[in-house]
Scaffold this motif. Structure first.
Motif, PDB file in Angstrom:
ATOM      1  N   ILE A   1     -40.304  -7.713  68.138  1.00 24.87           N
ATOM      2  CA  ILE A   1     -41.421  -6.779  68.069  1.00 24.87           C
ATOM      3  C   ILE A   1     -40.860  -5.431  67.636  1.00 24.87           C
ATOM      4  O   ILE A   1     -39.944  -4.895  68.261  1.00 24.87           O
ATOM      5  CB  ILE A   1     -42.144  -6.638  69.423  1.00 24.87           C
ATOM      6  CG1 ILE A   1     -42.809  -7.958  69.810  1.00 24.87           C
ATOM      7  CG2 ILE A   1     -43.180  -5.510  69.359  1.00 24.87           C
ATOM      8  CD1 ILE A   1     -43.468  -7.938  71.179  1.00 24.87           C
ATOM      9  N   PHE A   2     -41.416  -4.910  66.539  1.00 24.40           N
ATOM     10  CA  PHE A   2     -41.067  -3.593  66.020  1.00 24.40           C
ATOM     11  C   PHE A   2     -42.164  -2.641  66.472  1.00 24.40           C
ATOM     12  O   PHE A   2     -43.317  -2.784  66.058  1.00 24.40           O
ATOM     13  CB  PHE A   2     -40.985  -3.619  64.494  1.00 24.40           C
ATOM     14  CG  PHE A   2     -39.853  -4.448  63.958  1.00 24.40           C
ATOM     15  CD1 PHE A   2     -38.711  -3.838  63.457  1.00 24.40           C
ATOM     16  CD2 PHE A   2     -39.924  -5.834  63.950  1.00 24.40           C
ATOM     17  CE1 PHE A   2     -37.661  -4.603  62.957  1.00 24.40           C
ATOM     18  CE2 PHE A   2     -38.880  -6.609  63.446  1.00 24.40           C
ATOM     19  CZ  PHE A   2     -37.743  -5.984  62.962  1.00 24.40           C
ATOM     20  N   VAL A   3     -41.812  -1.699  67.338  1.00 25.25           N
ATOM     21  CA  VAL A   3     -42.791  -0.764  67.889  1.00 25.25           C
ATOM     22  C   VAL A   3     -42.750   0.524  67.079  1.00 25.25           C
ATOM     23  O   VAL A   3     -41.691   1.107  66.861  1.00 25.25           O
ATOM     24  CB  VAL A   3     -42.511  -0.476  69.379  1.00 25.25           C
ATOM     25  CG1 VAL A   3     -43.510   0.544  69.919  1.00 25.25           C
ATOM     26  CG2 VAL A   3     -42.570  -1.770  70.188  1.00 25.25           C
ATOM     27  N   SER A   4     -43.925   0.955  66.638  1.00 26.34           N
ATOM     28  CA  SER A   4     -44.046   2.202  65.885  1.00 26.34           C
ATOM     29  C   SER A   4     -43.607   3.389  66.735  1.00 26.34           C
ATOM     30  O   SER A   4     -43.575   3.302  67.967  1.00 26.34           O
ATOM     31  CB  SER A   4     -45.496   2.409  65.447  1.00 26.34           C
ATOM     32  OG  SER A   4     -45.896   1.411  64.550  1.00 26.34           O
ATOM     33  N   GLY A   5     -43.318   4.496  66.068  1.00 25.25           N
ATOM     34  CA  GLY A   5     -42.886   5.700  66.763  1.00 25.25           C
ATOM     35  C   GLY A   5     -43.927   6.211  67.743  1.00 25.25           C
ATOM     36  O   GLY A   5     -45.122   6.192  67.466  1.00 25.25           O
ATOM     37  N   ASN A   6     -43.454   6.645  68.906  1.00 21.57           N
ATOM     38  CA  ASN A   6     -44.308   7.196  69.962  1.00 21.57           C
ATOM     39  C   ASN A   6     -43.816   8.577  70.355  1.00 21.57           C
ATOM     40  O   ASN A   6     -42.611   8.830  70.396  1.00 21.57           O
ATOM     41  CB  ASN A   6     -44.273   6.290  71.197  1.00 21.57           C
ATOM     42  CG  ASN A   6     -45.212   5.119  71.072  1.00 21.57           C
ATOM     43  OD1 ASN A   6     -46.344   5.182  71.496  1.00 21.57           O
ATOM     44  ND2 ASN A   6     -44.739   4.030  70.477  1.00 21.57           N
ATOM     45  N   ALA A   7     -44.771   9.431  70.658  1.00 17.99           N
ATOM     46  CA  ALA A   7     -44.463  10.772  71.140  1.00 17.99           C
ATOM     47  C   ALA A   7     -44.516  10.791  72.663  1.00 17.99           C
ATOM     48  O   ALA A   7     -44.843   9.793  73.299  1.00 17.99           O
ATOM     49  CB  ALA A   7     -45.478  11.763  70.559  1.00 17.99           C
ATOM     50  N   ALA A   8     -44.235  11.958  73.224  1.00 14.94           N
ATOM     51  CA  ALA A   8     -44.245  12.127  74.682  1.00 14.94           C
ATOM     52  C   ALA A   8     -45.650  12.460  75.155  1.00 14.94           C
ATOM     53  O   ALA A   8     -45.915  13.536  75.689  1.00 14.94           O
ATOM     54  CB  ALA A   8     -43.260  13.218  75.092  1.00 14.94           C
ATOM     55  N   LYS A   9     -46.557  11.505  74.960  1.00 14.89           N
ATOM     56  CA  LYS A   9     -47.942  11.708  75.384  1.00 14.89           C
ATOM     57  C   LYS A   9     -48.168  11.081  76.756  1.00 14.89           C
ATOM     58  O   LYS A   9     -47.723   9.973  77.015  1.00 14.89           O
ATOM     59  CB  LYS A   9     -48.904  11.099  74.378  1.00 14.89           C
ATOM     60  CG  LYS A   9     -48.958  11.871  73.071  1.00 14.89           C
ATOM     61  CD  LYS A   9     -50.031  11.334  72.147  1.00 14.89           C
ATOM     62  CE  LYS A   9     -50.126  12.189  70.898  1.00 14.89           C
ATOM     63  NZ  LYS A   9     -51.202  11.736  70.004  1.00 14.89           N
ATOM     64  N   VAL A  10     -48.859  11.836  77.595  1.00 16.35           N
ATOM     65  CA  VAL A  10     -49.279  11.348  78.901  1.00 16.35           C
ATOM     66  C   VAL A  10     -50.798  11.351  78.869  1.00 16.35           C
ATOM     67  O   VAL A  10     -51.414  12.406  78.665  1.00 16.35           O
ATOM     68  CB  VAL A  10     -48.739  12.241  80.035  1.00 16.35           C
ATOM     69  CG1 VAL A  10     -49.235  11.750  81.381  1.00 16.35           C
ATOM     70  CG2 VAL A  10     -47.217  12.295  79.996  1.00 16.35           C
ATOM     71  N   GLU A  11     -51.396  10.169  79.017  1.00 14.25           N
ATOM     72  CA  GLU A  11     -52.848  10.001  78.926  1.00 14.25           C
ATOM     73  C   GLU A  11     -53.392  10.616  77.643  1.00 14.25           C
ATOM     74  O   GLU A  11     -54.422  11.300  77.633  1.00 14.25           O
ATOM     75  CB  GLU A  11     -53.532  10.548  80.173  1.00 14.25           C
ATOM     76  CG  GLU A  11     -53.130   9.785  81.428  1.00 14.25           C
ATOM     77  CD  GLU A  11     -53.902  10.200  82.669  1.00 14.25           C
ATOM     78  OE1 GLU A  11     -54.995  10.776  82.533  1.00 14.25           O
ATOM     79  OE2 GLU A  11     -53.402   9.938  83.762  1.00 14.25           O
ATOM     80  N   GLY A  12     -52.674  10.396  76.545  1.00 11.78           N
ATOM     81  CA  GLY A  12     -53.124  10.829  75.233  1.00 11.78           C
ATOM     82  C   GLY A  12     -52.852  12.274  74.867  1.00 11.78           C
ATOM     83  O   GLY A  12     -53.199  12.717  73.772  1.00 11.78           O
ATOM     84  N   VAL A  13     -52.211  13.028  75.757  1.00 15.13           N
ATOM     85  CA  VAL A  13     -51.949  14.453  75.514  1.00 15.13           C
ATOM     86  C   VAL A  13     -50.439  14.701  75.492  1.00 15.13           C
ATOM     87  O   VAL A  13     -49.718  14.246  76.390  1.00 15.13           O
ATOM     88  CB  VAL A  13     -52.608  15.324  76.609  1.00 15.13           C
ATOM     89  CG1 VAL A  13     -52.312  16.801  76.394  1.00 15.13           C
ATOM     90  CG2 VAL A  13     -54.110  15.072  76.657  1.00 15.13           C
ATOM     91  N   LEU A  14     -49.971  15.423  74.466  1.00 14.90           N
ATOM     92  CA  LEU A  14     -48.544  15.765  74.401  1.00 14.90           C
ATOM     93  C   LEU A  14     -48.129  16.585  75.615  1.00 14.90           C
ATOM     94  O   LEU A  14     -48.782  17.576  75.943  1.00 14.90           O
ATOM     95  CB  LEU A  14     -48.238  16.592  73.150  1.00 14.90           C
ATOM     96  CG  LEU A  14     -48.012  15.856  71.847  1.00 14.90           C
ATOM     97  CD1 LEU A  14     -47.767  16.857  70.725  1.00 14.90           C
ATOM     98  CD2 LEU A  14     -46.857  14.885  71.947  1.00 14.90           C
ATOM     99  N   LYS A  15     -47.043  16.173  76.259  1.00  6.78           N
ATOM    100  CA  LYS A  15     -46.542  16.937  77.414  1.00  6.78           C
ATOM    101  C   LYS A  15     -45.778  18.168  76.932  1.00  6.78           C
ATOM    102  O   LYS A  15     -45.796  19.208  77.596  1.00  6.78           O
ATOM    103  CB  LYS A  15     -45.655  16.063  78.287  1.00  6.78           C
ATOM    104  CG  LYS A  15     -45.154  16.788  79.524  1.00  6.78           C
ATOM    105  CD  LYS A  15     -44.550  15.895  80.545  1.00  6.78           C
ATOM    106  CE  LYS A  15     -44.101  16.713  81.761  1.00  6.78           C
ATOM    107  NZ  LYS A  15     -43.427  15.899  82.747  1.00  6.78           N
ATOM    108  N   TYR A  16     -45.077  18.039  75.804  1.00  3.51           N
ATOM    109  CA  TYR A  16     -44.301  19.149  75.248  1.00  3.51           C
ATOM    110  C   TYR A  16     -44.639  19.299  73.773  1.00  3.51           C
ATOM    111  O   TYR A  16     -44.912  18.316  73.092  1.00  3.51           O
ATOM    112  CB  TYR A  16     -42.798  18.883  75.365  1.00  3.51           C
ATOM    113  CG  TYR A  16     -42.314  18.631  76.763  1.00  3.51           C
ATOM    114  CD1 TYR A  16     -42.076  19.687  77.640  1.00  3.51           C
ATOM    115  CD2 TYR A  16     -42.089  17.329  77.215  1.00  3.51           C
ATOM    116  CE1 TYR A  16     -41.633  19.444  78.936  1.00  3.51           C
ATOM    117  CE2 TYR A  16     -41.640  17.094  78.509  1.00  3.51           C
ATOM    118  CZ  TYR A  16     -41.410  18.151  79.358  1.00  3.51           C
ATOM    119  OH  TYR A  16     -40.963  17.924  80.635  1.00  3.51           O
ATOM    120  N   LYS A  17     -44.567  20.539  73.282  1.00  3.48           N
ATOM    121  CA  LYS A  17     -44.694  20.818  71.857  1.00  3.48           C
ATOM    122  C   LYS A  17     -43.626  21.822  71.493  1.00  3.48           C
ATOM    123  O   LYS A  17     -43.327  22.721  72.273  1.00  3.48           O
ATOM    124  CB  LYS A  17     -46.062  21.424  71.529  1.00  3.48           C
ATOM    125  CG  LYS A  17     -47.162  20.430  71.286  1.00  3.48           C
ATOM    126  CD  LYS A  17     -48.401  21.128  70.761  1.00  3.48           C
ATOM    127  CE  LYS A  17     -49.432  20.092  70.378  1.00  3.48           C
ATOM    128  NZ  LYS A  17     -50.598  20.698  69.742  1.00  3.48           N
TER     129      LYS A  17
END
Length: 151
Positions: free
Chosen positions: A34-50
């Motif tokens: 399984i090749f998983v696409s890139g993921n950001a640091a989202k918690v419940e759909g919201v970025l925790k850091y920017k």
């Protein structure tokens, strides 16, 4: 014996059940990989850091962001196969770190992900890895993580 998901939860990480809302697949299975696409640091759909590591984001924040992004990758795997316990091995982890040109600790950002993978999954978590710097990443996330797993 605790499941892998229970081990993650004992460390404070909960797997998301949010559906993929992208034009591409969250993960693609071919054979036993399984090749998983890139993921950001989202918690419940919201970025925790920017921001940019070495500027507005600290090393410690980037490490936390990387672990969250990794857990989001694992959620994709769980959502595809029903249980992380079906994983045979985490084959590869790629980490992209939005960082200043003089920030050279991208491996230290991703070391926290590697440590979490081995702590939770043991032998199954031993993987190959790459850590890359980038001038910016989607939506301003400081870290993006992608994985390949064998099932």
């Amino acid at each position: 014996m605790m499941s892998y998901e229970e081990k993650l939860e004992s460390k404070g990480y909960k797997l998301s059940t949010q559906a993929n809302k992208r034009i591409f697949e969250a993960g693609v299975r071919t054979g036993n990989l399984i090749f998983v696409s890139g993921n950001a640091a989202k918690v419940e759909g919201v970025l925790k850091y920017k921001g940019i590591v070495g500027d507005t984001v600290s090393l410690e924040e980037a490490q936390d962001a990387a672990k969250i992004a990794f857990v989001n990758c694992l959620a994709t795997v769980r959502n595809m196969i029903g249980s992380l316990d079906s994983m045979i091995r985490i084959v590869n982890i790629k980490g992209y770190v939005a960082s200043t040109s003089n920030f050279t600790d991208q491996p230290k950002v991703m070391d926290e992900v590697s440590a979490l993978a081995i702590e939770v999954f043991g032998e199954v978590g031993k993987h190959s890895r790459v850590s890359l710097g980038a001038s910016s990443l989607p939506e301003g996330t400081p870290v993006e993580v992608e994985i390949i797993v064998e099932v």
